[in-house]
Design a protein around this motif. Structure first.
Motif, PDB file in Angstrom:
ATOM      1  N   GLU A 547       0.826  -1.201   0.000  1.00  0.00           N
ATOM      2  CA  GLU A 547       0.000   0.000   0.000  1.00  0.00           C
ATOM      3  C   GLU A 547       0.863   1.255   0.000  1.00  0.00           C
ATOM      4  OE1 GLU A 547      -0.374  -2.597   2.058  1.00  0.00           O
ATOM      5  OE2 GLU A 547      -2.161  -3.444   1.056  1.00  0.00           O
ATOM      6  N   GLU A 550       2.394   1.656  -3.509  1.00  0.00           N
ATOM      7  CA  GLU A 550       1.424   2.204  -4.457  1.00  0.00           C
ATOM      8  C   GLU A 550       1.212   3.694  -4.230  1.00  0.00           C
ATOM      9  OE1 GLU A 550      -3.324   1.768  -5.505  1.00  0.00           O
ATOM     10  OE2 GLU A 550      -2.227   0.016  -4.761  1.00  0.00           O
ATOM     11  N   ALA A 554       2.093   6.693  -6.898  1.00  0.00           N
ATOM     12  CA  ALA A 554       1.082   7.653  -7.357  1.00  0.00           C
ATOM     13  C   ALA A 554       1.549   9.083  -7.138  1.00  0.00           C
ATOM     14  CB  ALA A 554      -0.235   7.399  -6.626  1.00  0.00           C
ATOM     15  N   GLU A 596      -2.418  -3.646 -13.533  1.00  0.00           N
ATOM     16  CA  GLU A 596      -3.387  -2.654 -13.983  1.00  0.00           C
ATOM     17  C   GLU A 596      -3.327  -1.386 -13.134  1.00  0.00           C
ATOM     18  OE1 GLU A 596      -5.625  -5.880 -11.602  1.00  0.00           O
ATOM     19  OE2 GLU A 596      -4.043  -5.750 -13.136  1.00  0.00           O
ATOM     20  N   ARG A 597      -2.974  -1.539 -11.848  1.00  0.00           N
ATOM     21  CA  ARG A 597      -2.852  -0.349 -10.997  1.00  0.00           C
ATOM     22  C   ARG A 597      -1.613   0.455 -11.391  1.00  0.00           C
ATOM     23  NH1 ARG A 597      -4.296   4.015  -9.609  1.00  0.00           N
ATOM     24  NH2 ARG A 597      -3.691   4.865  -7.579  1.00  0.00           N
ATOM     25  N   ASP A 600      -2.446   2.407 -14.528  1.00  0.00           N
ATOM     26  CA  ASP A 600      -3.262   3.598 -14.266  1.00  0.00           C
ATOM     27  C   ASP A 600      -2.400   4.746 -13.753  1.00  0.00           C
ATOM     28  OD1 ASP A 600      -5.533   2.275 -15.044  1.00  0.00           O
ATOM     29  OD2 ASP A 600      -6.193   1.788 -13.009  1.00  0.00           O
ATOM     30  N   ILE A 601      -1.457   4.434 -12.871  1.00  0.00           N
ATOM     31  CA  ILE A 601      -0.586   5.461 -12.303  1.00  0.00           C
ATOM     32  C   ILE A 601       0.331   6.035 -13.374  1.00  0.00           C
ATOM     33  CG2 ILE A 601       1.362   5.807 -10.729  1.00  0.00           C
ATOM     34  CD1 ILE A 601      -0.017   3.770  -8.840  1.00  0.00           C
TER      35      ILE A 601
END
Length: 609
Positions: A547, A550, A554, A596-597, A600-601
Motif C-alpha cells: 500500500e 502504491e 502515485a 493494472e494499478r 493507471d498510475i
C-alpha cells in the motif's frame, strides 16, 4: 497488424533480423571453456588445440548461472573452443557456392577478442557491446570438421573500457552489477556470395512518403551492379526501386511510396507504439556478369521523429513520452537474456505497465530486443556503456564503440533518441572543463553526422552541452518541491539556468539550453520495495508495504503529470536488478502490485497530451 501476428516471428529467431539470409547456422550451445589467469594459453598452444577444462553454454557469460560456470571472481582472460562438424560445414559450403564466402559472426564479446580457425588466426576485435564479423573461408578445410577457438580478455580494473554498470570491485556494490566477460550474444555462421551486403539502414523522409536505403558492401562493386529494393505489407506489394551503381562500396537508393501521397491513407502505414506496422523488404545486390546475386530479407517502419516548439514529435505530431529505465540485466544470465521469449516478454511487460518507451541504460541492447520493440511497438532511447575516466585512451575507445552501435541500430524504427553520455560518467568535470565539454559536443555532433534523423542528448541528466532534448534527473523525495519545479515555464527556466535537483548544473558552463528545446525528467522515482528484510538492497527511497509502495508511486507520477511544460519522463526502473530493489517488478519480472494499478498510475493525465 492483428494481435495474433504480433506474437509471431517471421524472422524465425534470426540474430540480426534486419539483414537476413536463409543460409545461417547458430553456434550457440556447449563450447569448451577455460580460465587463463596466468595468460599462458597462447604459449600452451590453445589456438591450435582448443580447451577442454570445462563446458560453457554460449552465449551466457561465465559469471552467470545459465552458462554452467557461475564464477563472478576476477578472471581477465578466458578461452572458448567449438568443433564445427563436417556436416555443418558441408551444408554451408554448398550454399556459398564455389566463389562464395563463409562468415563467422559474433553478436558481442566483452571486451577484446582474438579468433582462430584450425589454428589459423582469423581476426581480432575490441569493444564489448558491438558485433564483429570475420571471413573464415580461407581457414576452413576443403572437407571435414574445423576447430574454432576464441580468446577473450576483459580487464576488471580497466575503468577506461566502456563498461557501463559492470562492477570493477570484486563484489557488486551500490548501483553496479556483476561483470560480463567474453561471449554474451549469439555466435553464428553464414554463407554469402563473394560480393555481399554488410550493413543496411532505412531512413524515412520527414513526410514518410519515401524511404532511403543505405547499404555497405563487402568489397568494391563493379560498375553496372544493380541494387534493388522491394517493399510489401502483409504480402501486398507497396513499392520497388532499383539503381545501377558505379564502382563503389556503399550505395543509396530512395524508394517512393505513392500510397503515402493520398492524405486519407497516410496514417494507415505509419509506425507508432499504438500501431506498430512493419513493412517487409527484400533487397537484392546483383553484380554485372556471372557473379552470384546477394538477396536479403529486411523490414522497416515508416515514422519520423524530431523536436519542435518545446515538444518531442512522432510522425510530426507532439507525443508525450512515458518511459522506463531498462537495465537489461537478468538474474541467471546477466547482460545476456535467458531466451528470445524473455526479450519479447520484457517488451510486452513494459507496455502492459503503461509505458510507451524505454531508455536502455548503459548497455547496447541485443538486436533481438530491438526487433521485439519494433514489432510490438515501443520507443527506445539508445545508449552506450560508459568508461569511468577521461584519457587519451578512453576517448577513442568510446567513439569507436558508439559509432559501431549507431551504425548497427539506426535502421530500427523503435529507436528515437541517441544518448552517448550519461550523468557525466567518463567526463566527471564537464561542468567546467573545456576539454570534456569539447568531447561532449564532438561525440554529439558525430552522432548527428552518422544519423541526422534522430535527436541527440549530449549528457543525460545534467551538464548538457549540445542536446536536442534537455533531460533532468530528479530523485527529490519531496513531491511538493517537484511539482513546483515544473509548474510553469518560469519555474522551469530557473532549473535550466541554474542548478538542478541533483545539485549539478543543468547546462555546462558557457552553454545555454536551445530555444524551445523540449524538457524531460529522464530519471525519477527509484522507490525501493522488497518483501524480505532487504538489508543489502538499495533504492532512493523505501516503501514499507504494497500500500505504501502504491501511494508513493502515485505521488511521484502525479507530480510530473501535473506539469504543463514537460514533454515526458523516464521512471527508475522496470525491474529489480541485483542489489537495486527499485523496480516496478522484481528480478523475475513479477509486478510488485497489480499491473493494472501500475498502468493507471503511469498513464495518468497531464496537460501536454
Amino acid at each position: 497488424m492483428t494481435a495474433t501476428t504480433l506474437h509471431e516471428d517471421p524472422t524465425l529467431g534470426h540474430p540480426f533480423p534486419q539483414l537476413r539470409r536463409t543460409s545461417w547456422l547458430s553456434l550457440n550451445g556447449p563450447w569448451g571453456f577455460a580460465y587463463d589467469d596466468a595468460r599462458t594459453g597462447v604459449r600452451q598452444g590453445f589456438p591450435a588445440t582448443g580447451v577442454t577444462d570445462r563446458t560453457i553454454t554460449v552465449p551466457f557469460p561465465p559469471e552467470s548461472a545459465l552458462s554452467g560456470i557461475g564464477d563472478t571472481s576476477y578472471h581477465p582472460v578466458v578461452w572458448y573452443s567449438r568443433t564445427l562438424g563436417a556436416h555443418e560445414l558441408a551444408g554451408l559450403r554448398e550454399q556459398a557456392g564455389e566463389a562464395g564466402r563463409v562468415l563467422l559472426h559474433f553478436g558481442a564479446v566483452d571486451y577484446r577478442a582474438s579468433v582462430w580457425v584450425q589454428g589459423q588466426h582469423v581476426g581480432d576485435h575490441e569493444g564489448g557491446h558491438v558485433p564483429f564479423t570475420l571471413d573464415v573461408t580461407h581457414a576452413l578445410p576443403a572437407q571435414g570438421e574445423a576447430l574454432v577457438v576464441v580468446r577473450a580478455e576483459d580487464e576488471p580494473l580497466d575503468v577506461g573500457q566502456p563498461r557501463g554498470k559492470q562492477e570493477w570491485q570484486e563484489e557488486p556494490h551500490g548501483i553496479w552489477y556483476s561483470r560480463t566477460t567474453g561471449i554474451w550474444q549469439t555466435v553464428w555462421l553464414e554463407a554469402v556470395p563473394a560480393l555481399h551486403l554488410t550493413e543496411i539502414a532505412w531512413t524515412p523522409s520527414r513526410a514518410c512518403d519515401a524511404v532511403t536505403l543505405e547499404v555497405s558492401l563487402s568489397a568494391m562493386a563493379p560498375a553496372g551492379t544493380t541494387l534493388r529494393a522491394e517493399l510489401s505489407l502483409d504480402g501486398r506489394p507497396l513499392a520497388a526501386a532499383s539503381t545501377r551503381l558505379p564502382a563503389t562500396s556503399t550505395a543509396r537508393l530512395t524508394v517512393d511510396l505513392r500510397e503515402m501521397v493520398h492524405g486519407q491513407h497516410y496514417e494507415e502505414l505509419l509506425w507508432s507504439p499504438e500501431h506498430p506496422r512493419l513493412i517487409d523488404a527484400i533487397v537484392t545486390l546483383e553484380p554485372a556478369g556471372p557473379a552470384s546475386a546477394d538477396r536479403i530479407e529486411s523490414y522497416l517502419g515508416l515514422r519520423s521523429v524530431g523536436v519542435e516548439k518545446d515538444r518531442f514529435l512522432l510522425n510530426d505530431r507532439p507525443y508525450y513520452v512515458r518511459s522506463v529505465l531498462e537495465q537489461g540485466f537478468w538474474p541467471d544470465s546477466h547482460l545476456a537474456a535467458p531466451s528470445d521469449q524473455a526479450l519479447r516478454d520484457e517488451v510486452a511487460l513494459i507496455k502492459e505497465l503503461g509505458f510507451n518507451a524505454a531508455r536502455i541504460h548503459q548497455k547496447v541492447e541485443d538486436p533481438r530486443f530491438l526487433y521485439w520493440a519494433d514489432r510490438l511497438g515501443l520507443l527506445i532511447w539508445g545508449e552506450i556503456a560508459a568508461p569511468y575516466e577521461f584519457t587519451i585512451q578512453s576517448l577513442p575507445r568510446l567513439v569507436a564503440e558508439w559509432s559501431a552501435a549507431v551504425r548497427r541500430d539506426r535502421a530500427h524504427p523503435c529507436i528515437v533518441t541517441w544518448v552517448p553520455i550519461n550523468e557525466s560518467w567518463g567526463v566527471q568535470h564537464i561542468g567546467n572543463r573545456a576539454d570534456q565539454q569539447a568531447f561532449s559536443r564532438a561525440i554529439s555532433d558525430l552522432t548527428r553526422a552518422l544519423d541526422p534523423s534522430r535527436p541527440v542528448i549530449s549528457n543525460d541528466g545534467w551538464e548538457h552541452t549540445s542536446s536536442d532534448i534537455i533531460t533532468i534527473h530528479d530523485y527529490d523525495p519531496n513531491n511538493v518541491s517537484v511539482r513546483e519545479r515544473y509548474a510553469s515555464a518560469e519555474a522551469l527556466d530557473q532549473v535550466l539556468d541554474g542548478f538542478g535537483p541533483s545539485g549539478r548544473k543543468t547546462m555546462a558552463s558557457g552553454h545555454a539550453a536551445p530555444e524551445q528545446a523540449p524538457v524531460m525528467v529522464s530519471e525519477f522515482g527509484g522507490i525501493r520495495y522488497v518483501t524480505d528484510d532487504g538489508a543489502t538492497s538499495w533504492g532512493y527511497t523505501t516503501a514499507s508495504d504494497p500500500e505504501d509502495f502504491e501511494a508513493r508511486l502515485a505521488e511521484v507520477f502525479e507530480a510530473l503529470h501535473a506539469s504543463p511544460v514537460l514533454c515526458g519522463f523516464c521512471y527508475t526502473q522496470i525491474t529489480d536488478t541485483m542489489q537495486e530493489a527499485n523496480g516496478l517488478a522484481d528480478a523475475q519480472r513479477r509486478p510488485k502490485i497489480p499491473a493494472e494499478r501500475i498502468r493507471d498510475i503511469v498513464v495518468g493525465t497531464h496537460p501536454t497530451e
